[in-house]
Enzyme design. Structure first.
Site, PDB file in Angstrom:
ATOM      1  N   ARG A 126      38.163  30.102  43.309  1.00 20.37           N
ATOM      2  CA  ARG A 126      39.130  30.618  43.483  1.00 20.37           C
ATOM      3  C   ARG A 126      40.567  29.503  42.649  1.00 20.37           C
ATOM      4  NH1 ARG A 126      40.579  28.781  48.939  1.00 20.37           N
ATOM      5  NH2 ARG A 126      43.099  28.356  48.704  1.00 20.37           N
ATOM      6  N   ARG A 173      42.961  21.254  54.002  1.00 20.31           N
ATOM      7  CA  ARG A 173      43.393  22.263  54.800  1.00 20.31           C
ATOM      8  C   ARG A 173      42.438  22.692  55.676  1.00 20.31           C
ATOM      9  NH1 ARG A 173      46.776  26.209  51.675  1.00 20.31           N
ATOM     10  NH2 ARG A 173      44.569  27.508  50.514  1.00 20.31           N
ATOM     11  N   LYS A 205      53.255  26.230  47.767  1.00 18.99           N
ATOM     12  CA  LYS A 205      53.979  27.170  47.543  1.00 18.99           C
ATOM     13  C   LYS A 205      54.132  27.558  48.990  1.00 18.99           C
ATOM     14  CE  LYS A 205      50.975  30.342  45.431  1.00 18.99           C
ATOM     15  NZ  LYS A 205      49.589  29.114  44.925  1.00 18.99           N
ATOM     16  N   ARG A 229      49.115  37.202  40.186  1.00 14.79           N
ATOM     17  CA  ARG A 229      48.444  36.169  39.709  1.00 14.79           C
ATOM     18  C   ARG A 229      47.942  36.281  38.624  1.00 14.79           C
ATOM     19  NH1 ARG A 229      46.082  33.281  45.171  1.00 14.79           N
ATOM     20  NH2 ARG A 229      48.118  33.489  46.375  1.00 14.79           N
ATOM     21  N   ARG A 243      39.574  28.410  57.084  1.00 13.94           N
ATOM     22  CA  ARG A 243      39.708  29.868  55.717  1.00 13.94           C
ATOM     23  C   ARG A 243      38.293  29.403  55.675  1.00 13.94           C
ATOM     24  NH1 ARG A 243      45.923  29.915  52.051  1.00 13.94           N
ATOM     25  NH2 ARG A 243      44.114  30.518  51.187  1.00 13.94           N
TER      26      ARG A 243
HETATM   27  P1  ADP Z   1      45.909  30.306  47.447  1.00 13.54           P
HETATM   28  O1  ADP Z   1      46.749  30.340  46.862  1.00 13.54           O
HETATM   29  O2  ADP Z   1      45.598  29.224  48.087  1.00 13.54           O
HETATM   30  O3  ADP Z   1      44.335  30.851  47.034  1.00 13.54           O
HETATM   31  P2  ADP Z   1      46.751  32.685  49.014  1.00 13.54           P
HETATM   32  O4  ADP Z   1      46.384  33.270  50.745  1.00 13.54           O
HETATM   33  O5  ADP Z   1      47.978  32.985  48.328  1.00 13.54           O
HETATM   34  O6  ADP Z   1      45.285  31.383  49.103  1.00 13.54           O
HETATM   35  O7  ADP Z   1      45.416  33.814  48.402  1.00 13.54           O
HETATM   36  C1  ADP Z   1      44.019  33.735  49.603  1.00 13.54           C
HETATM   37  C2  ADP Z   1      43.363  35.384  48.355  1.00 13.54           C
HETATM   38  O8  ADP Z   1      44.596  36.463  48.496  1.00 13.54           O
HETATM   39  C3  ADP Z   1      43.465  34.871  47.239  1.00 13.54           C
HETATM   40  O9  ADP Z   1      42.490  34.121  46.683  1.00 13.54           O
HETATM   41  C4  ADP Z   1      43.214  36.106  46.306  1.00 13.54           C
HETATM   42  O10 ADP Z   1      41.506  36.890  47.084  1.00 13.54           O
HETATM   43  C5  ADP Z   1      44.175  37.470  47.562  1.00 13.54           C
HETATM   44  N1  ADP Z   1      45.139  37.045  46.869  1.00 13.54           N
HETATM   45  C6  ADP Z   1      46.408  36.909  47.251  1.00 13.54           C
HETATM   46  N2  ADP Z   1      47.530  37.389  45.767  1.00 13.54           N
HETATM   47  C7  ADP Z   1      46.832  37.985  45.216  1.00 13.54           C
HETATM   48  C8  ADP Z   1      47.547  38.856  44.091  1.00 13.54           C
HETATM   49  N3  ADP Z   1      48.780  38.341  43.411  1.00 13.54           N
HETATM   50  N4  ADP Z   1      46.201  38.438  43.583  1.00 13.54           N
HETATM   51  C9  ADP Z   1      44.688  39.505  43.874  1.00 13.54           C
HETATM   52  N5  ADP Z   1      45.120  38.828  44.586  1.00 13.54           N
HETATM   53  C10 ADP Z   1      45.171  37.399  45.235  1.00 13.54           C
END
Ligand code: ADP
Length: 188
Positions: free
Chosen positions: A144, A127, A13, A88, A133
């Site tokens: 996750r 990654r 994404k 999410r 990360r």
């Molecule tokens: P990924 O989608 O690969 O898990 P992101 O970088 O998009 O990684 O998000 C990293 C973390 O940030 C998530 O695992 C969560 O803890 C938090 N996060 C990001 N966006 C949201 C959201 N909309 N709701 C809840 N937690 C979020």
């Protein structure tokens, strides 16, 4: 135009969102990037979110909806945004719809980037080697993916029921997937 990108962690994404943002001239808004910056800078938001993120859990709807309201209030967001991984949970989908509605807007298109679990695990491991990360360590990845299946997958059905969701096969080169996304947008 307000475009929402959905899909599991590792679906691409962020990469595709950046390309769409360039192609359309719309700002990209990623809660993941925003939260990671907050953690790096040690802001109150970062301090609150850090442990939850590193364990691979979702940050609370209340915090996320606050972040979304702040972002959409910025002048740069006034003409439409590419929402990358911003929604999410179902309450977040409802909250975004409400905030946008108050501005006379709505999510116009949802692109769902679909990738098999086997591919995801491979991509996230790769990654981890490049970006280091904390939430790409094996235990956090499992958490996750579980959060995605339990809390985010139902959001796909929610948007499908509210109209305007397109599934994109997200396995292929970056250029191939980007091409599919642009075609889907042209049809939307
Ligand atoms: P990924 O989608 O690969 O898990 P992101 O970088 O998009 O990684 O998000 C990293 C973390 O940030 C998530 O695992 C969560 O803890 C938090 N996060 C990001 N966006 C949201 C959201 N909309 N709701 C809840 N937690 C979020």
């Amino acid at each position: 135009m307000d475009i929402l990108l959905l899909g599991p962690p590792g679906a691409g994404k962020g990469t595709q969102g950046a390309l769409l943002s360039q192609a359309l001239g719309s700002p990209k808004f990623s809660t993941g990037d925003l939260l990671r910056d907050a953690v790096k800078q040690g802001t109150p938001l970062g301090v609150e979110a850090r442990a939850v993120m590193e364990a691979g859990h979702l940050v609370s709807d209340e915090i996320i909806l606050g972040v979304i309201r702040d972002e959409l209030a910025k002048p740069v967001s006034a003409h439409g945004v590419i929402f990358d991984g911003v929604v999410r949970t179902i309450p977040q989908a409802e909250g975004v719809a409400e905030v946008l509605q108050a501005m006379g807007r709505q999510i116009d298109t949802v692109l769902f980037f679909d990738v098999s679990d086997e591919h995801l695990l491979r991509r996230l491991a790769a990654r981890r080697d490049v970006e280091s990360r904390a939430d790409d360590d094996p235990a956090a990845v499992v958490t996750r993916l579980k959060a995605y299946r339990e809390q985010t997958a139902p959001v796909i059905a929610w948007y499908a029921a509210h109209g305007g969701l397109t599934r994109i096969d997200a396995v292929g080169t970056v250029a191939e997937v980007s091409d599919r996304a642009m075609r889907a947008l042209a049809r939307a």
